[in-house]
Design an enzyme around this catalytic site. Structure first.
Site: not given
Ligand code: GLA
Length: 375
Positions: A26-28, A59, A115, A117, A119, A163, A212
Site C-alpha cells: 500500500h505504498t505504490d 479464454s 492476491g 495479480s 489481472s 503489479d 482499497y
Molecule cells: C493491489 C494493487 C497494487 C498495490 C497492492 C497493495 O495489489 O493492485 O497496486 O496497491 O494492492 O500494496
C-alpha cells in the site's frame, strides 16, 4: 481456426507472470517504494492476426469467447474477465498504437482472487501480444503504465503501478525495488537456497475493493493536511516520520494510523533492500514481520485468516520471514523459506491452518521468474 496452445505453429505465444510483494504494501499509490518479485506462474496469450479490426478472445479457463471491435467509438467495460484485455487494447489505441485485429486465446495458471495479480498478468500478456502482433516495439515501462491505466480507467479499479510493473520488468532470481514516483528500479538478487512459498488462505473478503479505495482516500486526506503545513508535499512519500511526530496530533486517529503505516513502510523497504544486499535474511525477516503488524494494526487490511497463516509460519524452523502480500482482506501470505525446510513447512502450516479455520489452504512453492516474454 482459433489459436491454441496445443498448435503453436498457428500462433505466437506470450506469457506474463503473477507476483508476490516481499515488502512495501500500500505504498505504490503513495508514490513510495515496493519490492515485488514475479513468480513462475503465468498467464499465456496465443495470438494470430486477422484481416479486420476485431479481437476474438477465447479464454481456456472460462471456456467462453468474447468479441471486441477495435473501431467502436465508445468502448465500455462489461464487468467481465475480458475487460482486462479490451481495456489494454483501448489504452494502447488511445496513445496511438493502431492495432491489427487478432484472435487472442488466453489461458492462466495464476490463481484468481489469491492476491497474486492474475489481472496484471492477463493485461500484460495481452498487451505484449497485441503490440508484437502489430509489429510495434515493446517499451516495458510504457506497457506497465498503460496496463495500469486500463485497470484504473477502463475496469474501474484504482490500483497502483506495482503489479503491472513487475509483470513487465522482472528478472529471474531477483526481487525488484521500485520507486513508484520516478519508476527507477533496482534488481536485488535473492539467495539461491530460499524459496518463495505462497500460502493461499482461500478466502477473499468482499470488502477488499471498497476498502482499497477508502484507504486511498484516507491517504489523500493525510496529504492534504501535511501540504498545509509543509512545503513540497505531493504524496505521503514526501512526509517523514519526524513530520508525523511533529504534526500528527492534528490528524484524526484513523488517518494518523494510515499515514504511519505508509511512512514507516517506505522506510522498511529501504532497510530491507540493504539487508538483502548484505544477505542479512534475519533482518529482512524482521522487517517483513513489522510490515505485517503495521498492515494489521495501522492500515487494517489484514484479516483473521491471514494473521493465523503468518503466526503459524513464524513458528516454523527455516522461515526467514512471513507476511501478508498484496491488497489484503484475504488472499495469500508470502514466506521466505529455506529450500530444505519447505516440505516440513508445508505440512505444519497446512495442518495448523486447517485445524484453526476448517479451510484447506493452497501452498505454492515458487521461484522468482522473469517478466513478460514471447515463448
Ligand atoms: C493491489 C494493487 C497494487 C498495490 C497492492 C497493495 O495489489 O493492485 O497496486 O496497491 O494492492 O500494496
Amino acid at each position: 481456426m482459433t489459436p491454441s496452445f496445443e498448435e503453436p505453429r498457428f500462433a505466437r505465444i506470450y506469457r506474463a507472470p503473477g507476483r508476490v510483494n516481499l515488502i512495501g504494501e500500500h505504498t505504490d499509490y503513495n508514490d513510495g517504494f515496493v519490492m515485488p518479485a514475479a513468480i513462475d506462474l503465468f498467464t499465456y496469450a496465443a495470438i494470430r492476426p486477422r484481416d479486420d479490426r476485431a479481437l476474438f478472445i477465447p479464454s481456456e479457463n472460462f471456456s467462453e469467447s468474447v468479441e471486441f471491435d477495435l473501431n467502436q467509438p465508445d468502448p465500455r467495460a462489461r464487468g467481465h474477465w475480458s475487460d482486462y484485455v479490451c481495456g489494454v487494447a483501448v489504452m494502447l489505441e488511445r496513445v496511438g498504437y493502431k492495432l491489427r485485429g487478432a484472435d487472442l486465446t488466453i489461458r492462466s495458471d495464476v490463481p484468481i482472487g489469491a492476491g497474486l495479480s492474475s489481472s496484471a498478468a492477463i493485461e500484460v500478456a495481452a498487451g505484449f501480444a497485441l503490440l508484437d502482433n502489430s509489429s510495434f516495439e515493446i517499451d516495458r515501462v510504457e506497457l506497465a503504465t498503460l496496463c495500469q491505466k486500463a485497470e484504473n480507467e477502463f475496469v474501474g479499479m484504482r490500483c497502483g503501478i506495482m503489479d503491472q510493473f513487475i509483470s513487465c520488468n522482472a528478472q529471474a532470481g531477483t526481487a525488484l525495488m521500485l520507486d513508484c514516483r520516478s519508476l527507477d528500479f533496482n534488481l536485488l538478487s535473492l539467495p539461491e537456497d530460499v524459496r518463495l512459498v505462497i500460502c493461499n488462505t482461500m478466502v477473499k473478503h468482499e470488502l477488499g475493493s471498497s476498502e482499497y479505495n477508502t484507504r486511498r482516500a484516507e491517504c489523500e486526506a493525510g496529504v492534504r493536511y501535511f501540504a498545509t503545513l509543509l512545503p513540497n508535499i505531493r504524496a505521503l512519500r514526501d512526509v517523514s516520520i519526524e513530520d508525523l511526530d511533529r504534526f500528527g496530533a492534528g490528524l484524526n486517529e484513523v488517518v494518523y494510523k494510515r499515514c504511519r503505516h505508509v511512512i514507516t513502510e517506505n522506510a522498511r523497504v529501504a532497510e530491507a533492500a540493504s539487508a538483502l544486499e548484505q544477505n542479512d535474511l534475519t533482518r529482512f525477516g524482521e522487517l517483513m514481520a513489522e510490515s505485517h503488524r503495521s498492515l494489521r494494526d495501522d492500515y487494517e487490511v489484514s484479516c483473521a485468516e491471514l494473521n493465523i497463516m503468518v503466526d503459524l509460519a513464524a513458528s516454523v524452523e527455516g522461515v526467514h520471514g512471513a507476511r501478508m502480500t498484496g491488497g489484503g482482506f484475504g488472499g495469500s501470505t508470502i514466506n521466505l523459506v529455506k529450500t530444505e525446510r519447505v516440505p516440513e513447512f508445508k505440512q505444519i502450516v497446512a495442518t495448523g491452518y486447517q485445524e484453526a479455520t476448517g479451510i484447506s489452504p493452497e501452498i505454492l512453492v515458487c521461484a522468482a521468474a522473469a517478466g513478460a516474454t514471447r515463448i
